[in-house]
Design a protein around this motif. Structure first.
Motif, PDB file in Angstrom:
ATOM      1  N   GLN A   1      -9.794 -31.358   7.775  1.00 26.02           N
ATOM      2  CA  GLN A   1      -9.856 -29.913   7.562  1.00 26.02           C
ATOM      3  C   GLN A   1     -10.557 -29.212   8.721  1.00 26.02           C
ATOM      4  N   GLU A   2     -11.667 -29.794   9.168  1.00 17.99           N
ATOM      5  CA  GLU A   2     -12.382 -29.198  10.311  1.00 17.99           C
ATOM      6  C   GLU A   2     -11.512 -29.216  11.564  1.00 17.99           C
ATOM      7  N   MET A   3     -10.745 -30.307  11.735  1.00 15.68           N
ATOM      8  CA  MET A   3      -9.850 -30.380  12.882  1.00 15.68           C
ATOM      9  C   MET A   3      -8.790 -29.277  12.815  1.00 15.68           C
ATOM     10  N   ASP A   4      -8.233 -29.048  11.646  1.00 17.87           N
ATOM     11  CA  ASP A   4      -7.227 -28.001  11.511  1.00 17.87           C
ATOM     12  C   ASP A   4      -7.819 -26.619  11.715  1.00 17.87           C
ATOM     13  N   GLU A   5      -9.074 -26.415  11.264  1.00 17.69           N
ATOM     14  CA  GLU A   5      -9.721 -25.125  11.495  1.00 17.69           C
ATOM     15  C   GLU A   5      -9.961 -24.893  12.974  1.00 17.69           C
ATOM     16  N   ARG A   6     -10.362 -25.957  13.689  1.00 16.84           N
ATOM     17  CA  ARG A   6     -10.521 -25.815  15.141  1.00 16.84           C
ATOM     18  C   ARG A   6      -9.179 -25.505  15.810  1.00 16.84           C
TER      19      ARG A   6
ATOM     20  N   GLN B   1     -14.832 -37.479   2.920  1.00 18.59           N
ATOM     21  CA  GLN B   1     -15.306 -37.298   4.286  1.00 18.59           C
ATOM     22  C   GLN B   1     -14.131 -37.229   5.279  1.00 18.59           C
TER      23      GLN B   1
ATOM     24  N   LYS C   1     -12.427 -33.969   4.903  1.00 15.94           N
ATOM     25  CA  LYS C   1     -13.256 -32.914   5.494  1.00 15.94           C
ATOM     26  C   LYS C   1     -13.083 -32.880   7.014  1.00 15.94           C
ATOM     27  N   GLN C   2     -13.041 -34.070   7.630  1.00 13.87           N
ATOM     28  CA  GLN C   2     -12.833 -34.122   9.075  1.00 13.87           C
ATOM     29  C   GLN C   2     -11.457 -33.572   9.455  1.00 13.87           C
TER      30      GLN C   2
END
Length: 459
Positions: free
Chosen positions: A124-129, A118, A121-122
């Motif tokens: 990764q989402e931060m880097d995608e943003r 988890q 995943k957070q």
């Protein structure tokens, strides 16, 4: 660009750092909790192992006493009770170890299959943003650049047109108009006939010695004095700036005075407007006392009136200087060419920069510009030999000589004359110790050598 790109990137980078720090802190907490569970399980395991060894020892002791025929029944019974106690404690530690092991396995499974994934995943989402935000900023940067390209192109075209429209003649004339000194060129040198003492005739056409002597001018000293004003080929005088700008050439002095007068007129207009406004406010207060006390404005009105009087005096003084330099600049050339020069007292004495005073006791403002040091061009234009003395003088009045280029003297002091007064009210003199400078002509009694030029020389 600064608001949409740079500013937004700085704010977003700060938010990302805060969020990343939070996620990493959660990961550290999860790892610390897993390490604590492992320590509890390891402690229960070691305790169970220790109790099992104690139970084995108790069983061996019981069996040895039970097989020993010499052992009493009480000893056997005591060993049996000890065996039962150790066995019971080993069973309890076994159950505790099993529970701790089951708990650790569960927490470990949760750590590696739920918590850590988890967190990753957070992140990764931060880097995608972050990637999406960077793409938006790149797009905004490109849009901003695209919008200013026409402006830049227009500016470049304007620069090209300006470069094509350069007029070197006009520009150089502007420089000349801005920095011209206003000095007049020196006059022609008179003919000096040295042969009259050799070939004397009774002819009436012979040039008289008295006329020749009265028109005699030292070419070397005249060139030296005129050259002192050619600041391009020598050092500028480093004297202090005077209030009336008399240390400047006439044309530059006129410009400076006119500029100061314009500034003083603007200040005077401001003070007059302020005075008018204060008077109006005073009238309002007198008609409506509830709005304010008219007496409270009196100090400000007095201060404004003092400022107006001071500015008017300053303007009058600068205008007098301006009219003086404008009136005297035009007639300077004629005075330089005049052959009848009064060396003692003149009707209107001229100061070194073209300013006059009618008061014989008033000290003149500054001497003619004289360079005591050699510039890089001096070797081509100037002789290093000292100027010959052409006479001597006696000081009638004392002169302090504060300005650069002047020579202080005491009343009754005798000095050598090395350069005559050229109509500007100054005579160049030298002391016995070699110190040179300009002194006011009206302050001295001059005696020139009549028979030979340079009869008195300084060695």
């Amino acid at each position: 660009m600064a608001h949409r790109v740079y500013g937004e990137l700085m704010r977003y980078a700060h938010d990302l750092k805060t969020e990343r720090k939070m996620h990493l802190q959660e990961g550290r907490k999860a790892q610390q909790y897993l390490d604590m569970c492992w320590k509890q399980m390891d402690n229960s395991k070691k305790k169970f192992e220790r109790e099992c060894r104690e139970a084995e020892k108790a069983q061996q002791s019981y069996e040895r006493l039970d097989n020993d025929t010499n052992a009493t029944k009480a000893d056997v019974e005591k060993a049996k009770q000890q065996l039962n106690l150790r066995t019971h404690m080993a069973d309890e530690n076994k159950n505790e170890y099993a529970a701790q092991l089951q708990n650790f396995n569960g927490e470990q499974h949760k750590h590696f299959y739920v918590v850590i994934p988890q967190i990753y995943k957070q992140l990764q989402e931060m880097d995608e943003r972050r990637t999406i935000k960077l793409s938006e900023c790149y797009r905004g940067f490109a849009d901003s650049e695209r919008k200013v390209i026409p402006i830049i192109s227009k500016c470049l075209e304007g620069m090209i047109l300006a470069a094509k429209s350069v007029d070197e003649r006009r520009d150089s004339q502007m420089v000349v108009d801005s920095f011209k000194s206003g000095f007049e060129p020196p006059g022609d040198f008179p003919f000096e006939d040295y042969s009259q003492h050799i070939y004397r005739t009774i002819s009436d056409g012979t040039i008289s010695a008295s006329k020749q002597e009265s028109g005699k001018v030292d070419a070397k000293t005249t060139v030296g004095k005129a050259k002192g004003k050619l600041w391009l080929f020598g050092k500028k005088p480093k004297g202090p700036a005077l209030e009336d700008f008399s240390h400047l050439p006439p044309e530059q002095r006129r410009k400076k005075l006119q500029q100061r007068i314009d500034e003083l007129n603007r200040e005077l207009q401001k003070e007059s407007d302020q005075k008018e406004a204060l008077n109006k406010m005073k009238d309002v207060y007198e008609k409506n006392p509830q709005m304010g006390d008219p007496g409270s404005l009196q100090p400000k009105l007095a201060e404004t009136m003092n400022n107006i009087d001071r500015l008017r005096m300053e303007i009058h003084k600068n205008e007098a200087w301006l009219s003086e330099v404008e009136g005297k600049t035009g007639g300077r050339g004629d005075r330089r060419h005049s052959s009848d020069i009064n060396h003692l007292v003149t009707q209107g004495r001229e100061s070194p920069e073209g300013s006059y005073t009618d008061d014989a006791n008033q000290e003149v403002r500054g001497p003619p510009q004289q360079h005591g040091h050699h510039s890089e061009f001096d070797d081509e234009f100037e002789d290093d030999d000292p100027l010959p003395a052409i006479g001597h003088c006696k000081a009638i009045y004392p002169f302090d000589g504060h300005n650069e280029g002047t020579l202080a003297m005491k009343e009754g002091e005798v000095l050598y004359i090395i350069e005559e007064d050229k109509g500007d009210g100054w005579t160049r003199a030298r002391r016995q110790n070699g110190e040179e400078g300009y002194v006011p002509t009206s302050y001295i009694d001059v005696t020139l050598e009549k028979n030979s030029k340079g009869a008195v020389t300084y060695i």
